[in-house]
Design a protein around this motif. Sequence first.
Motif, PDB file in Angstrom:
ATOM      1  N   PHE A  75       0.846  -1.197   0.000  1.00 18.65           N
ATOM      2  CA  PHE A  75       0.000   0.000   0.000  1.00 18.65           C
ATOM      3  C   PHE A  75       0.880   1.245   0.000  1.00 18.65           C
ATOM      4  CE2 PHE A  75      -2.335  -3.411   2.025  1.00 18.65           C
ATOM      5  CZ  PHE A  75      -3.518  -3.388   1.317  1.00 18.65           C
ATOM      6  N   ASP A  76       0.345   2.339  -0.514  1.00 17.35           N
ATOM      7  CA  ASP A  76       1.092   3.592  -0.485  1.00 17.35           C
ATOM      8  C   ASP A  76       0.101   4.746  -0.481  1.00 17.35           C
ATOM      9  OD1 ASP A  76       0.176   3.944  -3.124  1.00 17.35           O
ATOM     10  OD2 ASP A  76       1.904   2.867  -3.917  1.00 17.35           O
ATOM     11  N   SER A  77       0.617   5.956  -0.672  1.00 12.64           N
ATOM     12  CA  SER A  77      -0.267   7.112  -0.547  1.00 12.64           C
ATOM     13  C   SER A  77      -1.342   7.123  -1.630  1.00 12.64           C
ATOM     14  CB  SER A  77       0.573   8.394  -0.633  1.00 12.64           C
ATOM     15  OG  SER A  77       1.126   8.480  -1.939  1.00 12.64           O
ATOM     16  N   GLY A  78      -1.027   6.541  -2.804  1.00 11.13           N
ATOM     17  CA  GLY A  78      -2.017   6.539  -3.877  1.00 11.13           C
ATOM     18  C   GLY A  78      -3.119   5.519  -3.648  1.00 11.13           C
ATOM     19  N   GLU A  79      -2.763   4.391  -3.061  1.00 12.94           N
ATOM     20  CA  GLU A  79      -3.746   3.346  -2.773  1.00 12.94           C
ATOM     21  C   GLU A  79      -3.586   2.938  -1.309  1.00 12.94           C
ATOM     22  OE1 GLU A  79      -4.043   1.446  -7.281  1.00 12.94           O
ATOM     23  OE2 GLU A  79      -3.346   0.176  -5.661  1.00 12.94           O
ATOM     24  N   PRO A  80      -4.068   3.784  -0.403  1.00 13.79           N
ATOM     25  CA  PRO A  80      -3.810   3.544   1.016  1.00 13.79           C
ATOM     26  C   PRO A  80      -4.656   2.411   1.580  1.00 13.79           C
ATOM     27  CG  PRO A  80      -5.214   5.444   0.736  1.00 13.79           C
ATOM     28  CD  PRO A  80      -4.868   4.982  -0.636  1.00 13.79           C
ATOM     29  N   GLU A 122      -8.824   1.595   1.435  1.00 11.84           N
ATOM     30  CA  GLU A 122      -9.471   2.015   0.195  1.00 11.84           C
ATOM     31  C   GLU A 122      -9.526   0.881  -0.821  1.00 11.84           C
ATOM     32  OE1 GLU A 122      -9.678   5.917  -2.571  1.00 11.84           O
ATOM     33  OE2 GLU A 122      -8.537   5.877  -0.739  1.00 11.84           O
TER      34      GLU A 122
END
Lengths: 206, 78, 500
Positions: free
Chosen positions: B43-48, B51
Amino acid sequence: MNRMRNLFIGFFATFICSWLGLVLAPHIQFGGLKEYLNEDDNQYLPPARTGLAERGSQVYAANGCIYCHTQQVRPAHQGYDLARGWGARRTVARDYIHDRPHFLGTMRTGPDLTNIGHRQNSVAWHHKHLFAPATVSKGSIMPPFRYLYRKQRIVGAPSPDALQIEGPDAPEPGFEIVPTEDAKALVAYLVSLNRMYPLPEAPVDQ
Amino acid sequence: MTTAYLILGFSLVAFGAMAVTALVWAARAGQFENFKAGSESIFDSGEPIGEPTDVFPGMKRSLLAGSPTRAMKGPPRP
Amino acid sequence: MPPPTDAAERAYIDRSCRAPVLFFFGSALFWLLVGTFFALVTSIKLHDPEFMTRAPLPDVAKFQAGGSLNANPISMQDVGFLTFGRFRASHLNAVAYGWASSAAIGVGVWLMARLCRVPLRRPALVTTAGVLWNIGIAVGIAGILAGQSTSVEWLEFPPYAALIIGIAYAMIAVWAVDMFASRQCDHVYVTLWYVLAAFFWFPWLYATANILILLKPVQGSVQAIVNWWFGHNVLGLWFTPIGIGAAYYMIPKVIGRPIHSYYLSAIGFWSLALFYSWNGGHHLIGGPLPAWVITASIVASVMMVIPVVVTAVNHHMTMRGHFGMLRYSPTLRFIVFGAMSYTLVSLQGSSMAIRSLNKISHFTHYTIGHAHFGLYAFFTMVMFGCMYYIVPRLCGCEWRSAYLIRLHFWAAAYGIFFMIIALTVGGLVQGLMLADPAKDFVGEIVPMTRPYLVGRSLSGVLLSIGHVVFAYHFILMVLQLGRREGGPVYFNPVEAEVRP
């Protein structure tokens, strides 16, 4: 890179383990079996195949016979094979030393063929059966192998190996159905399948 | 026969040694620590986390975005 | 030029996979349709042996007898390439290597790029491998139909075709190592272990089996054990790791929740590698091999319960509280169906290795049902799910129709459910009747199995409908005819960047 190396060592280690156990160890243990010389009648077992039967085994392979027929007889405690009369004893590794490739099979849509040459040794029957299975084995769902036979015009006397066919499969008057070389080889192979002989590691009275 | 047993015995020992080595390495290299970070590494800031990233085409994105739990669990309980 | 945000970076990486992955997916679907055709015809032939045995050809006998070709130009002739044995082998190889393996490579390539966090390296190498792979399969199937099958299950391709496939695969393996070595990720996520291991194991398996059975054959019974060591490892060390690895990525990603226990996933991986690779001998229970080989495989088969239960618990705990998402996500629907099937089929497999059940189930349609359970209900469904997730991100548009996705899912789910029921029940009855020597083989047992075989053909029609629908939908996507309006997919970096 340290992590990559270790990961690959792990992949390799788990895999080599089964390779040693299921490939190398069996090959060392029973990959070099020789024919057994029966001193009573001076016969080598299993007997070598004739050239025609050997070629027949390739026809057997090419047409996918193994998908419906096995060639292995399990011991009495591991199935019904002996009770069904498919053999006189369980089969063992030595029975297959001439097989290239192996034809053990995994499916019995049709009966086991380990000893079909013993149960049915009539060449004419096998030809008729391959040409139109249901005519000699009522209810059979074996595919017809008519493409291994040739229809030809009778010139002079009918050929000695022409099939005796009646009914809807019969050729028109003046024509006859004869086996191709492939069909002859296949039948020679089927008739040669006979592993009723005893081996020291698998006596018949087992 | 004996050769086969030798090979089997040898492979068992070799295999056991490799397994132990791998385990020691894994423990030393910190593979048994911080599992949480490992599982969250996709996961990262674009696909936290929290979500969802896939719905049927044409479905309203608002159905999921921002309120994933409601979309997943149905209407909110009173 | 470093991409500005995580979302943009991901979109950039996805786009870099576009040509090779779509090529693998496209050829996978082509072979799926071809394999389905072979499957349907084979299945019908099994209960109706006269189905499709003849092709229109000149009547040679009449011609030789003095007839002219004009008077009797073409008639229906029996031909070898339509026979059951060749069609069945073509079916297996078209779906195992053409469909399942191509899909697995496509999914694996995409997963590697994403998890290594680098744009696809050497796309030309991957695409070339893909082209070779397809040539190998086409040549191999033509060889089987022409009567050059090796008759070794799972290795029917003649050696010349196997060589092409082996080269193609080695290229993929080299690419995978190169890709992994250049990774930019801090952590090697567990999916990457599975994918990398699968890419590493398969070429070795394939080369060993081809050499020891076809090129320099070992003796008969040893061939059999090598055959099933290979045959079962194709499932265990190639399809299963890709399928499970994909599920370990897709489930958390789709529902937006990390995997329940990362520790369990590591345990599951190593126990799978250790036990699955020893399973092969359970195909030869009662066969002409020393007892220790068979027993070792039976033990390993039962030990498979460990990785399977570990994986099942892990997936279930991850999904817990999120099962409602199954209504909204096509990917999740297919993958959860596949993951659940994996648990069931693996436990079934362990039970089938136990001697007392094997005595009955061996050599019957029960085993065929088990094979379809594993390769379709588990693996193929997971691959469909992955493709539903990946393709929009490569094509930059949304799937066109939710209706087509639902139709595909239900056709596949019902189709495979009925097929497994028909084959499992039919196989059990067949096995029990075989165990009674008083039951006549051709007179009683064969007629009894026939209705189940008809049932299997009907379920195959359902599966075929699903495949045609999916292939059509995929073609629309490749032709850029998907939906353009905003969807849930973050394939658009611009859109992703403006998100708050």
